[in-house]
Design an enzyme around this catalytic site. Structure first.
Site, PDB file in Angstrom:
ATOM      1  N   GLU A 125       1.323  -5.783  13.269  1.00 17.21           N
ATOM      2  CA  GLU A 125       0.166  -5.949  14.151  1.00 17.21           C
ATOM      3  C   GLU A 125      -0.427  -7.347  14.042  1.00 17.21           C
ATOM      4  OE1 GLU A 125      -3.274  -3.440  13.504  1.00 17.21           O
ATOM      5  OE2 GLU A 125      -3.979  -3.721  15.567  1.00 17.21           O
ATOM      6  N   ARG A 176       0.816  -1.219   0.000  1.00 16.56           N
ATOM      7  CA  ARG A 176       0.000   0.000   0.000  1.00 16.56           C
ATOM      8  C   ARG A 176       0.844   1.261   0.000  1.00 16.56           C
ATOM      9  NH1 ARG A 176      -3.378  -1.263   4.970  1.00 16.56           N
ATOM     10  NH2 ARG A 176      -2.506  -3.355   5.006  1.00 16.56           N
TER      11      ARG A 176
HETATM   12  O1  LIG Z   1       3.029  -0.798  11.969  1.00 14.53           O
HETATM   13  P1  LIG Z   1       2.856  -2.244  11.660  1.00 14.53           P
HETATM   14  O2  LIG Z   1       2.213  -3.024  12.782  1.00 14.53           O
HETATM   15  O3  LIG Z   1       4.154  -2.861  11.220  1.00 14.53           O
HETATM   16  O4  LIG Z   1       1.820  -2.368  10.455  1.00 14.53           O
HETATM   17  C1  LIG Z   1       1.810  -1.507   9.353  1.00 14.53           C
HETATM   18  C2  LIG Z   1       1.965  -2.219   8.057  1.00 14.53           C
HETATM   19  O5  LIG Z   1       0.890  -3.167   7.864  1.00 14.53           O
HETATM   20  C3  LIG Z   1       0.331  -2.972   6.573  1.00 14.53           C
HETATM   21  O6  LIG Z   1       0.994  -3.688   5.589  1.00 14.53           O
HETATM   22  P2  LIG Z   1       0.802  -5.244   5.273  1.00 14.53           P
HETATM   23  O7  LIG Z   1       2.022  -5.980   5.767  1.00 14.53           O
HETATM   24  O8  LIG Z   1      -0.526  -5.719   5.752  1.00 14.53           O
HETATM   25  O9  LIG Z   1       0.934  -5.310   3.692  1.00 14.53           O
HETATM   26  P3  LIG Z   1       0.080  -4.765   2.454  1.00 14.53           P
HETATM   27  O10 LIG Z   1       0.457  -3.316   2.277  1.00 14.53           O
HETATM   28  O11 LIG Z   1       0.605  -5.616   1.351  1.00 14.53           O
HETATM   29  O12 LIG Z   1      -1.389  -4.950   2.728  1.00 14.53           O
HETATM   30  C4  LIG Z   1       0.521  -1.493   6.329  1.00 14.53           C
HETATM   31  O13 LIG Z   1       0.417  -1.185   4.949  1.00 14.53           O
HETATM   32  C5  LIG Z   1       1.892  -1.246   6.891  1.00 14.53           C
HETATM   33  O14 LIG Z   1       2.926  -1.518   5.958  1.00 14.53           O
HETATM   34  N1  LIG Z   2      -5.348  -2.297  11.763  1.00 17.00           N
HETATM   35  C1  LIG Z   2      -4.768  -2.191  10.566  1.00 17.00           C
HETATM   36  N2  LIG Z   2      -5.470  -1.797   9.492  1.00 17.00           N
HETATM   37  C2  LIG Z   2      -4.888  -1.707   8.259  1.00 17.00           C
HETATM   38  N3  LIG Z   2      -3.603  -1.981   8.047  1.00 17.00           N
HETATM   39  C3  LIG Z   2      -2.867  -2.372   9.091  1.00 17.00           C
HETATM   40  N4  LIG Z   2      -1.566  -2.716   9.182  1.00 17.00           N
HETATM   41  C4  LIG Z   2      -1.324  -3.037  10.458  1.00 17.00           C
HETATM   42  N5  LIG Z   2      -2.416  -2.933  11.222  1.00 17.00           N
HETATM   43  C5  LIG Z   2      -3.397  -2.502  10.379  1.00 17.00           C
END
Ligand SMILES: O=P(O)(O)OC[C@H]1O[C@H](OP(=O)(O)OP(=O)(O)O)[C@H](O)[C@@H]1O
Ligand SMILES: Nc1ncnc2[nH]cnc12
Length: 172
Positions: A97, A60
């Site tokens: 998370e 994202r």
């Molecule tokens: O602060 P944190 O607890 O580390 O979480 C944040 C991360 O989680 C999500 O990515 P995700 O790994 O779900 O990947 P995506 O962008 O491919 O959906 C979001 O886009 C951040 O990169």
């Molecule tokens: N609660 C949340 N919603 C969307 N993206 C996330 N990445 C980590 N935690 C998330």
């Protein structure tokens, strides 16, 4: 405008795991004005002269990082999930998370001393962004700012980032 952006974000309960309230930003992405404004606000967190490269985190972070790089006259560096980058990489594993993961960056993506803006859609526990900043440090880059569209402040992710300049547009 940040209020309009905030109202567009949809809570999805128990995704991708029980107990997680997922902040779904796709309603922002599908609205031309909200998408444009999101990128503008992220770009406004830094001055154009400060930045050589924008680094965006898979996946994202790419959506906002690439248009921000164009607006800032900077290059774009993808920080990718494991196994996607074709050349030599540095990699780092981290906890987020709702799980664990590994991110990678090409070894020649940034020259030592270049100034970098790190962009992602969302800061939760900070595990992902902290790992990205560490990878950028390994390259000799200077991360001058980390900017997020959304921050889940109750998870205190910004305390994990060894950075003075951490910006977010919408805070929950
Ligand atoms: O602060 P944190 O607890 O580390 O979480 C944040 C991360 O989680 C999500 O990515 P995700 O790994 O779900 O990947 P995506 O962008 O491919 O959906 C979001 O886009 C951040 O990169
Ligand atoms: N609660 C949340 N919603 C969307 N993206 C996330 N990445 C980590 N935690 C998330």
């Amino acid at each position: 405008m940040p209020d309009t952006l905030r109202q567009a974000i949809r809570d999805v309960v128990d995704f991708p795991k029980p107990g997680i309230i997922f902040k779904d930003i796709t309603p922002i992405l599908s609205d031309a004005k909200l998408l444009r404004r999101s990128v503008e606000l992220l770009v406004d967190t830094v001055s154009e002269h400060q930045i050589d490269k924008v680094a965006g985190i898979d996946a994202r972070g790419f959506i906002f990082g690439a248009p921000a790089a164009i607006a800032l006259n900077a290059g774009f560096v993808p920080i990718r999930k494991q196994g996607k980058l074709p050349w030599e990489t540095h990699s780092l594993s981290y906890t987020l998370e709702y799980g664990t993961n590994t991110i990678e960056v090409h070894k020649d993506a940034i020259k030592p001393g270049e100034k970098v803006l790190l962009i992602d859609d969302l800061l939760a526990t900070g595990g992902t962004a902290a790992a990205a900043i560490e990878l950028l440090r390994t390259l000799g880059a200077e991360t001058v700012c980390a900017s997020f569209l959304v921050e889940l402040s109750f998870l205190e992710g910004r305390s994990k980032l060894a950075l003075d300049n951490v910006q977010s547009i919408i805070t929950f």
